[in-house]
Design a protein around this motif. Sequence first.
Motif, PDB file in Angstrom:
ATOM      1  N   SER A 211       4.870   8.310  -6.162  1.00 44.79           N
ATOM      2  CA  SER A 211       6.310   7.739  -7.090  1.00 44.79           C
ATOM      3  C   SER A 211       6.086   7.659  -7.997  1.00 44.79           C
ATOM      4  N   GLU A 212       5.195   7.323  -8.650  1.00 47.97           N
ATOM      5  CA  GLU A 212       4.374   6.806  -9.706  1.00 47.97           C
ATOM      6  C   GLU A 212       2.876   6.915  -9.922  1.00 47.97           C
ATOM      7  N   GLY A 213       2.914   6.424 -11.085  1.00 45.37           N
ATOM      8  CA  GLY A 213       0.624   6.358 -11.363  1.00 45.37           C
ATOM      9  C   GLY A 213       0.541   5.053 -11.131  1.00 45.37           C
ATOM     10  N   CYS A 214      -0.511   4.869 -10.663  1.00 46.43           N
ATOM     11  CA  CYS A 214      -1.379   3.469 -10.253  1.00 46.43           C
ATOM     12  C   CYS A 214      -2.929   3.977 -11.003  1.00 46.43           C
ATOM     13  N   THR A 215      -3.472   3.560 -11.407  1.00 48.86           N
ATOM     14  CA  THR A 215      -5.203   3.845 -11.516  1.00 48.86           C
ATOM     15  C   THR A 215      -5.753   3.006 -10.807  1.00 48.86           C
ATOM     16  N   ALA A 216      -7.362   3.221 -10.818  1.00 46.39           N
ATOM     17  CA  ALA A 216      -7.945   2.355  -9.520  1.00 46.39           C
ATOM     18  C   ALA A 216      -7.395   1.111  -9.207  1.00 46.39           C
ATOM     19  N   GLU A 217      -7.497   0.553 -10.720  1.00 47.54           N
ATOM     20  CA  GLU A 217      -7.754  -0.683 -10.947  1.00 47.54           C
ATOM     21  C   GLU A 217      -6.352  -1.319 -10.147  1.00 47.54           C
ATOM     22  N   MET A 218      -5.546  -0.583 -10.819  1.00 49.15           N
ATOM     23  CA  MET A 218      -4.345  -1.619  -9.847  1.00 49.15           C
ATOM     24  C   MET A 218      -4.365  -1.434  -8.388  1.00 49.15           C
ATOM     25  N   ARG A 219      -4.498   0.080  -8.374  1.00 48.72           N
ATOM     26  CA  ARG A 219      -4.352   0.125  -6.238  1.00 48.72           C
ATOM     27  C   ARG A 219      -5.463  -1.161  -5.596  1.00 48.72           C
ATOM     28  N   LYS A 220      -6.904  -1.559  -6.533  1.00 44.43           N
ATOM     29  CA  LYS A 220      -6.942  -2.090  -5.930  1.00 44.43           C
ATOM     30  C   LYS A 220      -6.352  -4.029  -5.871  1.00 44.43           C
ATOM     31  N   GLN A 221      -6.144  -4.132  -6.766  1.00 41.95           N
ATOM     32  CA  GLN A 221      -4.726  -4.859  -6.171  1.00 41.95           C
ATOM     33  C   GLN A 221      -3.846  -5.159  -5.322  1.00 41.95           C
ATOM     34  N   VAL A 222      -3.080  -4.074  -5.624  1.00 36.79           N
ATOM     35  CA  VAL A 222      -2.533  -3.930  -4.113  1.00 36.79           C
ATOM     36  C   VAL A 222      -3.146  -3.549  -3.175  1.00 36.79           C
ATOM     37  N   GLU A 223      -4.744  -3.418  -2.867  1.00 37.08           N
ATOM     38  CA  GLU A 223      -4.826  -3.033  -1.920  1.00 37.08           C
ATOM     39  C   GLU A 223      -5.648  -5.199  -1.244  1.00 37.08           C
ATOM     40  N   ASP A 224      -5.883  -5.600  -2.146  1.00 39.16           N
ATOM     41  CA  ASP A 224      -6.139  -7.128  -2.028  1.00 39.16           C
ATOM     42  C   ASP A 224      -5.274  -7.725  -1.546  1.00 39.16           C
ATOM     43  N   TYR A 225      -3.708  -8.289  -2.278  1.00 37.31           N
ATOM     44  CA  TYR A 225      -2.527  -8.790  -2.073  1.00 37.31           C
ATOM     45  C   TYR A 225      -2.325  -8.107  -0.460  1.00 37.31           C
ATOM     46  N   LEU A 226      -2.162  -7.534   0.223  1.00 37.79           N
ATOM     47  CA  LEU A 226      -1.543  -6.775   1.020  1.00 37.79           C
ATOM     48  C   LEU A 226      -2.578  -6.494   2.333  1.00 37.79           C
ATOM     49  N   GLY A 227      -4.165  -6.552   1.767  1.00 34.41           N
ATOM     50  CA  GLY A 227      -5.434  -6.457   3.063  1.00 34.41           C
ATOM     51  C   GLY A 227      -4.590  -4.840   3.130  1.00 34.41           C
ATOM     52  N   VAL A 228      -4.126  -3.644   2.738  1.00 38.45           N
ATOM     53  CA  VAL A 228      -4.131  -2.704   3.383  1.00 38.45           C
ATOM     54  C   VAL A 228      -5.331  -1.108   2.924  1.00 38.45           C
ATOM     55  N   MET A 229      -5.562  -0.148   3.196  1.00 43.04           N
ATOM     56  CA  MET A 229      -5.497   0.385   2.371  1.00 43.04           C
ATOM     57  C   MET A 229      -4.777   1.676   1.972  1.00 43.04           C
ATOM     58  N   ALA A 230      -4.147   2.315   0.286  1.00 42.73           N
ATOM     59  CA  ALA A 230      -3.974   2.126  -0.558  1.00 42.73           C
ATOM     60  C   ALA A 230      -4.321   4.062  -0.040  1.00 42.73           C
TER      61      ALA A 230
END
Length: 432
Positions: A211-230
């Motif tokens: 639903s919104e853009g997300c750069t590879a760098e931002m995605r890595k941050q989300v993955e680190d915070y939550l421990g998920v594969m995004a």
Amino acid sequence: MFFQKDIETMPREELKKLQLEKLKYIAKYCYDNVALYKRKFDEAGFDPSKIKTLSDIQYIPYTTKADFRDNYPFGMFAVPVKDVVRLHASSGTTGKPTVVGYTKNDIDMWSDCMARLVVAAGASDEDIVQISFGYGLFTGALGLHYGLEKIGATVVPCSSGNTEKQVMLMKDFGTTALVSTPSYALRIGEVAQEMGVSRDELKLRLGLFGSEGCTAEMRKQVEDYLGVMATDNYGMSELIGPGVSGECTYRNGMHFNEDHFLPEIINPETGEVLPEGEKGELVITTLSKEALPVLRYRTKDITSLTYEKCECGRTHCRMAKPTGRSDDMLKIRGVNVFPSQIESVIMNIPQIAPHYQLVVTRAGTSDRLEVKCELVDAAVLESLGALSNLQKTIHHNLQTVLGIDTKVTLVEPKSLERFQGKAKRVIDLRNQ
Ligand code: DLL
């Protein structure tokens, strides 16, 4: 691993034949049932019965957001409202919302599309999935909801907001997958930290974001915070909602549901159709929708397509992550700047948190872009030297990538706004 294997791995020649048959049908269906299309076809001298090849689509006039606005609320529908079983709407920034409708068959098709995408992303009937998109007129929550129920996942319809409760339920229910915008996922991760809930106490493994853009760098941050594969999925209300395209576990582009949505890439300035692989504006034709068929819709999203078969076995084409919407592009002193370029630069700086804001102002005839970056650690604020060095580094890196001078402002941890839906990071004050 597949929800509808025969369709998802259909040889391309066969798929093209299917698309051609459906295109012929839908063009005629639009002409016969929607006054707007009849008028547009007649004005362009286009006769739908003359479609012989897929490339004849180029003779069909484009549809734009303005057509929805001008035909508010139900003027674009091809069926009587009596046959519509659901309405959704997307909130426009100004004026009336864009209204979309679905027949019973449309809802079934939509659920299939979503089921395909969540299975491709790695979800299954073993998953407990928390849906943290806002339920309501927004298409995101119910779109994912129906698709996930269809594959037998356990759906938790949390909606957005009340983030502490989201974290509590996530922990207590052993939620394994999260559906939200990437920016809200970050917020959930942040609140979990504040509550002292570590990612190891959660069973989360998969993020079904979109639903919104997300750069590879931002995605890595989300993955680190939550421990998920995004994973990422794309769609828009006018076309159906989510369910248009999405990533498989190889995360090598978002697979279209190409039997239902026919994509093209055009030059946004000239309207010319671009060859495979080139970057431009995405244009989509819905091939199966009954209530609200849309021909050659100009999405304004900038991306490219690849038709090579994916390692996962799917044959439907894939789109690159959109670099932004053509109307999100900022023109600063004549230079085109996409917010995603700035996001990539600042997310590579470890002292900066994944929260930022872009403020554009005009002094006289000159535009100014201020990039507000949030510090991870307030300790930097105590050393003028460290602060100034950090600011210089960011300024320099932005200058290298964007080719323009920016004002970099470092702000205290947790001081910038957080979002529960789509993040709004650009504040353009130039025309006020
Ligand atoms: O955002 C539909 C959706 C809901 C997609 C949930 C995925 C998940 P709209 O509110 O009409 O619909 O917004 C559509 O959002 O034109 C893009 O600019 C942007 N967008 C949607 N998905 C992505 C994505 C929903 N994965 C507009 N990456 C689109 C980048 C996206 N931009």
